[in-house]
Design a protein around this motif. Structure first.
Motif, PDB file in Angstrom:
ATOM      1  N   ILE A  94       0.859  -1.196   0.000  1.00 21.22           N
ATOM      2  CA  ILE A  94       0.000   0.000   0.000  1.00 21.22           C
ATOM      3  C   ILE A  94       0.894   1.245   0.000  1.00 21.22           C
ATOM      4  O   ILE A  94       0.630   2.227  -0.685  1.00 21.22           O
ATOM      5  N   ALA A  95       2.018   1.151   0.719  1.00 25.32           N
ATOM      6  CA  ALA A  95       2.946   2.292   0.790  1.00 25.32           C
ATOM      7  C   ALA A  95       3.765   2.430  -0.500  1.00 25.32           C
ATOM      8  O   ALA A  95       4.069   3.545  -0.926  1.00 25.32           O
ATOM      9  N   ASP A  96       4.128   1.296  -1.124  1.00 23.74           N
ATOM     10  CA  ASP A  96       5.014   1.357  -2.303  1.00 23.74           C
ATOM     11  C   ASP A  96       4.705   0.205  -3.269  1.00 23.74           C
ATOM     12  O   ASP A  96       5.398  -0.812  -3.280  1.00 23.74           O
ATOM     13  N   PRO A  97       3.655   0.379  -4.091  1.00 22.40           N
ATOM     14  CA  PRO A  97       3.245  -0.728  -4.975  1.00 22.40           C
ATOM     15  C   PRO A  97       4.291  -1.090  -6.028  1.00 22.40           C
ATOM     16  O   PRO A  97       4.350  -2.232  -6.459  1.00 22.40           O
ATOM     17  N   PHE A  98       5.141  -0.147  -6.416  1.00 25.77           N
ATOM     18  CA  PHE A  98       6.020  -0.401  -7.571  1.00 25.77           C
ATOM     19  C   PHE A  98       7.010  -1.535  -7.327  1.00 25.77           C
ATOM     20  O   PHE A  98       7.325  -2.291  -8.233  1.00 25.77           O
ATOM     21  N   ARG A  99       7.517  -1.625  -6.092  1.00 24.44           N
ATOM     22  CA  ARG A  99       8.430  -2.712  -5.769  1.00 24.44           C
ATOM     23  C   ARG A  99       7.748  -4.070  -5.972  1.00 24.44           C
ATOM     24  O   ARG A  99       8.358  -5.062  -6.337  1.00 24.44           O
ATOM     25  N   PHE A 100       6.457  -4.105  -5.699  1.00 23.87           N
ATOM     26  CA  PHE A 100       5.682  -5.348  -5.820  1.00 23.87           C
ATOM     27  C   PHE A 100       5.474  -5.709  -7.290  1.00 23.87           C
ATOM     28  O   PHE A 100       5.518  -6.880  -7.665  1.00 23.87           O
ATOM     29  N   ILE A 101       5.250  -4.665  -8.099  1.00 25.75           N
ATOM     30  CA  ILE A 101       5.077  -4.900  -9.548  1.00 25.75           C
ATOM     31  C   ILE A 101       6.388  -5.444 -10.102  1.00 25.75           C
ATOM     32  O   ILE A 101       6.407  -6.414 -10.870  1.00 25.75           O
ATOM     33  N   GLN A 102       7.488  -4.822  -9.674  1.00 26.73           N
ATOM     34  CA  GLN A 102       8.799  -5.215 -10.203  1.00 26.73           C
ATOM     35  C   GLN A 102       9.143  -6.661  -9.815  1.00 26.73           C
ATOM     36  O   GLN A 102       9.356  -7.513 -10.678  1.00 26.73           O
ATOM     37  N   THR A 103       9.166  -6.933  -8.528  1.00 30.30           N
ATOM     38  CA  THR A 103       9.589  -8.287  -8.109  1.00 30.30           C
ATOM     39  C   THR A 103       8.548  -9.338  -8.471  1.00 30.30           C
ATOM     40  O   THR A 103       8.874 -10.379  -9.052  1.00 30.30           O
ATOM     41  N   ASN A 104       7.300  -9.072  -8.121  1.00 29.21           N
ATOM     42  CA  ASN A 104       6.308 -10.148  -8.218  1.00 29.21           C
ATOM     43  C   ASN A 104       5.863 -10.402  -9.653  1.00 29.21           C
ATOM     44  O   ASN A 104       5.564 -11.551 -10.006  1.00 29.21           O
ATOM     45  N   ILE A 105       5.820  -9.351 -10.467  1.00 22.67           N
ATOM     46  CA  ILE A 105       5.361  -9.566 -11.852  1.00 22.67           C
ATOM     47  C   ILE A 105       6.556  -9.661 -12.801  1.00 22.67           C
ATOM     48  O   ILE A 105       6.716 -10.666 -13.512  1.00 22.67           O
ATOM     49  N   VAL A 106       7.409  -8.629 -12.794  1.00 21.86           N
ATOM     50  CA  VAL A 106       8.550  -8.652 -13.731  1.00 21.86           C
ATOM     51  C   VAL A 106       9.499  -9.810 -13.370  1.00 21.86           C
ATOM     52  O   VAL A 106       9.976 -10.530 -14.254  1.00 21.86           O
ATOM     53  N   GLY A 107       9.722 -10.003 -12.075  1.00 20.89           N
ATOM     54  CA  GLY A 107      10.620 -11.084 -11.640  1.00 20.89           C
ATOM     55  C   GLY A 107      10.089 -12.450 -12.061  1.00 20.89           C
ATOM     56  O   GLY A 107      10.843 -13.294 -12.569  1.00 20.89           O
ATOM     57  N   THR A 108       8.802 -12.683 -11.859  1.00 19.29           N
ATOM     58  CA  THR A 108       8.220 -13.981 -12.237  1.00 19.29           C
ATOM     59  C   THR A 108       8.322 -14.186 -13.753  1.00 19.29           C
ATOM     60  O   THR A 108       8.668 -15.271 -14.238  1.00 19.29           O
ATOM     61  N   THR A 109       8.057 -13.125 -14.513  1.00 24.21           N
ATOM     62  CA  THR A 109       8.125 -13.246 -15.978  1.00 24.21           C
ATOM     63  C   THR A 109       9.558 -13.520 -16.427  1.00 24.21           C
ATOM     64  O   THR A 109       9.792 -14.315 -17.354  1.00 24.21           O
ATOM     65  N   THR A 110      10.508 -12.886 -15.761  1.00 24.00           N
ATOM     66  CA  THR A 110      11.920 -13.118 -16.103  1.00 24.00           C
ATOM     67  C   THR A 110      12.279 -14.591 -15.897  1.00 24.00           C
ATOM     68  O   THR A 110      12.883 -15.234 -16.771  1.00 24.00           O
TER      69      THR A 110
END
Ligand SMILES: NC(=O)c1ccc[n+]([C@@H]2O[C@H](COP(=O)([O-])OP(=O)(O)OC[C@H]3O[C@@H](n4cnc5c(N)ncnc54)[C@H](O)[C@@H]3O)[C@@H](O)[C@H]2O)c1
Length: 339
Positions: A94-110
């Protein structure tokens, strides 16, 4: 003799760390590569300990780092991925969604994309398995009744659960589009040793012992289904080895409790093992402003994993909670002494 090499991500975190300890003991013929960035949530002591384990190779690095992921897959001839690494705390999302987008989505796709390339090149695509560790939070929230099933629609409500849901859908797409051999598990709230201090159960114990307010969101009536981390490990073992390709499996403990019930039960255990001179720990519990978008209740129907794989939770909730509390009492008192 190495029979299989598995890339485990996030193996210095709570669930991944418990998983590696049990899995490496059960399968000494497997080699486990633990790729973990060692964020604030990781346990460096677990990572260091893994260096002494003959069949674990801990590697510090980012799942978003394509060339690192590629070199690990190639260097160790990886036959499977079990993917735990994530930003995992809803409040932080809630405080910083971008880190979650990066690790959880971009990281999984990588990870998926590099594994696809490598397994295609080495003709392992049908056998090599990608196991996505997901959450029941992707399904959204329930009222007083009902359970999420594997075919329940995705309705995530926090940036954390939305990032996990997005990652799950990308995993699904790699199976549908490229024929990858994937499985996904959706577990409920885990508890046990090595959970980060920020999460509910360690927070209640830490605040209680420090004589501070034990904060509980809203009215304290939100319900979670608690799963012993060792039971989760057994479910992952079963699904990774025997789950049907392309399928997802719910994993729950069958221990629904309100947050207030959990806090109260922990306080009563503390009253027993570390009594205060003239008060009870419960008096420190305070209801505080609710988390925005706070899901009311999660509960999963685990019939599929029971029927197909014979898995069911084995722990007794009260015993496992007591063990957990004792473990944290010891940990926090060691920390307080600076050891
Ligand atoms: N804890 C729960 O109750 C629960 C319930 C359901 C699902 N899950 C899922 O299980 C998985 C593990 O959860 P947890 O509670 O052990 O989390 P955790 O926060 O304790 O550990 C996460 C680990 O991932 C590592 N990590 C983070 N970003 C990374 C990156 N970019 N590259 C490599 N490593 C990175 C961290 O260093 C840490 O060791 C997560 O995918 C989470 O969504 C957790």
């Amino acid at each position: 003799m190495v029979d299989k090499t598995i890339l485990v991500t996030g193996g210095a975190g709570f669930i991944g760390g418990n998983f590696i300890a049990c899995f490496s003991k059960k399968y000494p013929e497997y080699r486990l590569i633990n790729l973990d960035l060692l964020t604030y949530a990781a346990h460096k002591e677990l990572f260091q300990k893994q260096k002494q384990n003959a069949n674990v190779i801990p590697v510090q690095g980012d799942i978003c780092d394509r060339s690192l992921v590629r070199s690990l897959l190639e260097e160790y001839a990886v036959d499977g991925v079990i993917h735990f690494a994530a930003e995992s705390h809803v409040d932080n999302s809630i405080a910083d969604p971008f880190r979650f987008i990066q690790t959880n989505i971009v990281g999984t796709t990588t990870l998926l994309d590099e594994a696809l390339c490598y397994w295609r090149k080495t003709k392992k695509l049908d056998k090599a398995r990608f196991h996505q560790i997901s959450s029941d939070e992707v399904y959204g929230t329930l009222g007083e009744d009902g359970f999420f099933r594997e075919d329940s629609p995705y309705r995530p409500n926090s940036p954390y659960s939305a990032s996990k849901a997005s990652a799950d859908l990308i995993v699904r797409s790699y199976a549908q589009t490229f024929g990858m051999n994937v499985v996904t598990t959706h577990s409920s709230n885990n508890f046990g040793y090595w959970q980060h201090d920020e999460k509910l159960i360690p927070t209640v114990i830490r605040k209680a012992l420090a004589g501070e307010v034990i904060p509980i969101y809203g009215t304290g009536t939100n319900v979670r289904d608690w799963l012993w981390v060792g039971d989760h490990y057994r479910a992952i073992d079963a699904v990774f080895h025997h789950g049907r390709s392309g399928e997802s499996y719910n994993v729950g403990g069958g221990n629904e409790r309100t947050n207030l019930e959990i806090a109260t039960q922990i306080c009563r255990i503390l009253d027993d093992v570390k009594p205060l001179p003239s008060d009870r720990y419960e008096s420190q519990i305070e209801l505080v402003a609710d988390r925005p978008g706070h899901d009311f209740r999660y509960a999963v129907d685990c019939q599929k994993i029971r029927d197909e794989l014979g898995w069911k939770p084995e722990c007794t909730f009260d015993d496992a909670l007591r063990k957990t509390v004792l473990w944290y009492v010891e940990r926090f008192s060691r920390k307080a002494c600076g050891s």
